[in-house]
Design an enzyme around this catalytic site. Structure first.
Site, mmCIF file in Angstrom:
data_model
loop_
_atom_site.group_PDB
_atom_site.id
_atom_site.type_symbol
_atom_site.label_atom_id
_atom_site.label_comp_id
_atom_site.label_asym_id
_atom_site.label_seq_id
_atom_site.Cartn_x
_atom_site.Cartn_y
_atom_site.Cartn_z
ATOM 1 N N ASP A 44 1.006 -1.125 0.076
ATOM 2 C CA ASP A 44 -0.028 0.035 -0.020
ATOM 3 C C ASP A 44 0.984 1.051 -0.056
ATOM 4 O OD1 ASP A 44 -2.301 1.458 -0.008
ATOM 5 O OD2 ASP A 44 -3.166 0.713 1.508
HETATM 6 C C1 BGC Z 1 -5.160 3.148 0.267
HETATM 7 C C2 BGC Z 1 -5.302 2.152 -0.773
HETATM 8 C C3 BGC Z 1 -5.172 2.839 -2.254
HETATM 9 C C4 BGC Z 1 -3.729 3.465 -2.300
HETATM 10 C C5 BGC Z 1 -3.487 4.210 -3.699
HETATM 11 C C6 BGC Z 1 -3.943 4.046 -0.035
HETATM 12 O O1 BGC Z 1 -3.605 5.043 0.908
HETATM 13 O O2 BGC Z 1 -5.302 2.392 1.543
HETATM 14 O O3 BGC Z 1 -6.515 1.474 -0.700
HETATM 15 O O4 BGC Z 1 -5.547 1.935 -3.295
HETATM 16 O O5 BGC Z 1 -3.864 4.634 -1.330
HETATM 17 O O6 BGC Z 1 -4.421 5.277 -3.704
#
Ligand code: BGC
Length: 757
Positions: A300
């Protein structure tokens, strides 16, 4: 395995035939653009040959994912992005939006990098790309997996036309704590329903195959148990016993992978002491060894560098080593692999075999998506223009919005009201287009959304709708109350659109109080004091504590964030053109102090009988009953349903057999409506404690007044399997009770015995 040769022969024959037929060569080319390989052997051969030609730095480049600076979805450092892409040091990008923009970056990668490996563009397509469907929790309330699948098909069609090849979805985190803002993004508290929806979403995204230009590759997230963050606070610690992890939290991931998801995103949280980005138990043992996953795992946002504040890495190099060894393949916006991995490999501290596995999986995805055949096949401005907000897409958005709304109260059948009614429309959500979209609204625009005010004026006529906002979301300003009350006095019915603003749920948006923010409750009391019937339309991203609201309204319709077609859907429901059919995918508590509260809990050694509250030395509270405000699966309709003639095919089920339950569902009311027939079971004794009941099947049944239909459910021993103390999953012989009805309090309809082997 098929050989590529016949395809080549076919291609040559086709070209020759066209030439002989006198068709111009360009027609021949258009007719037979090189095919995207789908044969695994061909794909593997292409990947292996590429891999052979790559330097260590180029390989690591494939593991690096960079965000656009302007649309960042997390904290970001400024870097020379163009230089990085041009030098082959970035294999994937996120948050680059649109056909023109993705083409621009693809051109940089292809014209300037040595090996010309195309970029993979990912984006959060959570509940629609441009056509924004209801927020995910609301979609789950439809219990309509076919329609959810259709919505993802549309999202894929729109996103892929805008250059997006990969969606960071479905989000399948089971959540039993409404304080957690990200409960809005998932399918609620239940593993069975959540797994069915997870698979439907993957089918929708990837429908027809990843070689097609109108699909996106799915990424199931967040692996794992992110929904169990302590105290419902985002990014917090997660302690989940392995048995619960396997029984409750993991099955939706497995369902998504079985449906074809080839990428997984790790969760931010630490799980039982090991952050998911360094968790080889999750990524190597469960995902790869047990489930045979062959795709790739993305971190993530900066979750690898966050191993340092997580206190398991002293520095970036150690974070790199931990994540890499644990099986994280791609570093999202973290710059950790890019900075440290080459050094670690060169010094022999980590194995390079691992690197080839990761790079191969990423390249395989690029080959499968056809990017080596035509790197620009997803970046087509004409297709992009034609794909968005099509009438057929809006029709699905409207239907899903209608099906996602849950009628929680309807005293004296106040709803639906006649089209001749004079309505006072009040509240901060009555005319707010932006709030209809909810969080993670992709490329949705407020200007695409039709508010309840606009839709009611359309349906009833401007002279029948008196609008007054009443108040906003902040406490203190009651200057709008007087106008709202005056409008109410002149009306036949008051519709109060209340709830949470869109930014009260989603990532990093947790709450400790689950009531209506600001002075909305006071506004509701003032409206109620007029003596007019009051209907509350609630928009929110989580279960709220509704005692006070319920006490001051006659009807309550839970609308979540219903998306671009929210207004028309609500107007149709309020006026009776459509009967509500949504059912709660999550329990609504009476009080925050009951959390976590969910329907499929275990009993205790001292269970509290529901009908005898507050017996001493029982598992209860002194101040609030154990029961929820509204149970899982609950939702009213404008008509009534009866379940009749329930039959179990046998009182016993052999270990190699199957059991069928049939029943008649009848519409006994005066309006058309849809019931969601829900089948629950309870195993009375087992080698580990058994939940009070568990959902095992559901069917949506649409019925005209007076009509009835038969539903049938088949149960096999595999459906009754559960995780044992030794972590194996198997059914266990014993006695079961069966419940069938319209919510999780459905009455008992039978019993059967699962026979020993
Ligand atoms: C979130 C994810 C997301 C990623 C990209 C993160 O902060 O937890 O769910 O896909 O950002 O935007």
């Amino acid at each position: 395995m098929k050989s590529p040769l016949p395809r080549l022969v076919l291609l040559l024959l086709t070209v020759a035939t066209l030439a002989l037929a006198g068709l111009p060569l360009s027609t021949a080319r258009a007719a037979e653009a090189p095919a995207v390989p789908t044969d695994p052997a061909v794909i593997d051969a292409q990947v292996a040959s590429l891999l052979q030609r790559m330097t260590l730095e180029e390989k690591i480049g494939q593991l690096v994912q960079c965000s656009s600076l302007s649309n960042a979805t997390g904290p970001i450092e400024r870097t020379n992005l163009e230089e990085q892409v041009a030098s082959g040091q970035c294999g994937s990008m996120l948050n680059i939006i649109g056909a023109a923009e993705t083409r621009k970056w693809q051109e940089i990668a292809l014209s300037r990098s040595r090996l010309k490996i195309p970029l993979l563009f990912g984006y959060d397509v959570i509940h629609g790309y441009r056509t924004i469907f209801p927020m995910n929790l609301g979609q789950a309330a439809s219990w309509d997996t076919d329609l959810i699948e259709q919505s993802e098909r549309i999202a894929a069609m729109e996103a892929s036309a805008a250059g997006i090849q990969w969606a960071f979805a479905p989000m399948v985190d089971i959540a039993r704590d409404p304080r957690w803002g990200r409960i809005a993004e998932g399918s609620g508290e239940d593993t069975f329903l959540g797994s069915a929806i997870a698979a439907a979403r993957v089918r929708g995204f990837q429908g027809g195959g990843l070689d097609r230009t109108d699909t996106v590759m799915a990424c199931v997230k967040h692996f794992a148990a992110y929904g169990a963050v302590q105290a419902g606070r985002d990014y917090n610690t997660t302690d989940v016993p392995e048995i619960t992890l396997r029984q409750v939290y993991l099955p939706p991931f497995k369902a998504a992978i079985d449906a074809g998801a080839q990428t997984v995103m790790v969760a931010f949280n630490d799980l039982n002491g090991v952050p998911c980005s360094a968790n080889s138990f999750l990524l190597e043992q469960i995902l790869r060894r047990e489930w045979g996953f062959k795709g790739f795992v993305v971190s993530d946002w900066k979750s690898i560098s966050q191993l340092i504040p997580h206190t398991i890495a002293a520095n970036g190099q150690q974070a790199c080593e931990l994540a890499y060894n644990a099986g994280v393949d791609m570093d999202m916006e973290g710059r950790i692999y890019q900075t440290y991995l080459a050094g670690l490999i060169k010094s022999g501290k980590v194995s390079s075999a691992h690197l080839d596995r990761a790079v191969s999986a990423i390249l395989r995805a690029k080959v499968e998506r056809g990017l080596f055949v035509d790197p620009y096949r997803f970046s087509d401005p004409a297709r992009e223009k034609a794909a968005m907000l099509r009438p057929s897409s809006l029709a699905v958005a409207r239907r899903l919005a209608e099906e996602s709304c849950v009628l929680l109260k309807n005293d004296k059948a106040i709803l639906p009201f006649p089209r001749t009614a004079r309505v006072a429309l009040v509240g901060p959500l009555a005319d707010s287009a932006r709030d209809l979209l909810g969080s993670w609204d992709g490329q949705g625009r407020a200007s695409d959304a039709i508010t309840l005010r606009t839709a009611l004026v359309d349906a009833l006529g401007a002279d029948h709708v008196a609008y007054a906002e009443g108040c906003g979301f902040k406490p203190g300003d009651r200057s709008g109350f007087a106008a709202a009350v005056a409008a109410a006095r002149k009306s036949d019915v008051v519709v109060a659109a209340l709830g949470e603003p869109w930014y009260f749920s989603g990532e990093a948006s947790c709450r400790t109080h689950l009531d209506l923010p600001g002075d909305q409750a006071a506004l509701l009391r003032a409206l109620r004091a007029t003596g007019k019937p009051v209907v509350v339309v609630l928009m929110n991203g989580r279960p709220l504590v509704l005692g006070d609201v319920l006490a001051h309204c006659d009807a309550l319709l839970e609308a979540w964030y219903p998306g671009v077609q929210g207004g028309p859907a609500l107007a149709a429901l309020l006026t009776g053109a459509v009967s509500p059919s949504g059912k709660l995918p999550v329990t609504f508590p009476r009080d925050v102090g009951q959390i976590p509260i969910f329907y499929n809990h275990m009993t205790t050694g001292r269970p509290q009988p529901d009908d005898q509250p507050h017996i001493q030395y029982k598992s209860n509270y002194l101040d609030v009953p154990n029961t929820p405000q509204f149970p899982f699966g609950y939702g009213l309709s404008y008509t009534r349903f009866a379940f009749r003639d329930v039959r179990l095919s046998s009182p016993t089920l052999p270990m190699n057999g199957r059991l069928t339950l049939t029943a008649t569902v009848a519409n006994t009311g005066a309006r058309e409506g849809t019931e969601v027939a829900q089948l629950y079971i309870r195993q009375l004794w087992g080698s580990v404690t058994r939940p009070v009941r568990e959902l095992k099947g559901f069917r949506r049944v649409e019925l005209a007044p007076g009509a009835s239909a038969q539903v049938s459910f088949t149960l096999t021993p595999a459906d009754l399997a559960f995780v044992h103390s030794d972590m194996t999953t198997a059914p266990e012989a014993g006695k079961f009770e069966v419940f069938l009805g319209g919510d999780s309090n459905a009455p008992k309809v039978g019993e059967f015995t699962l026979l020993p082997r």
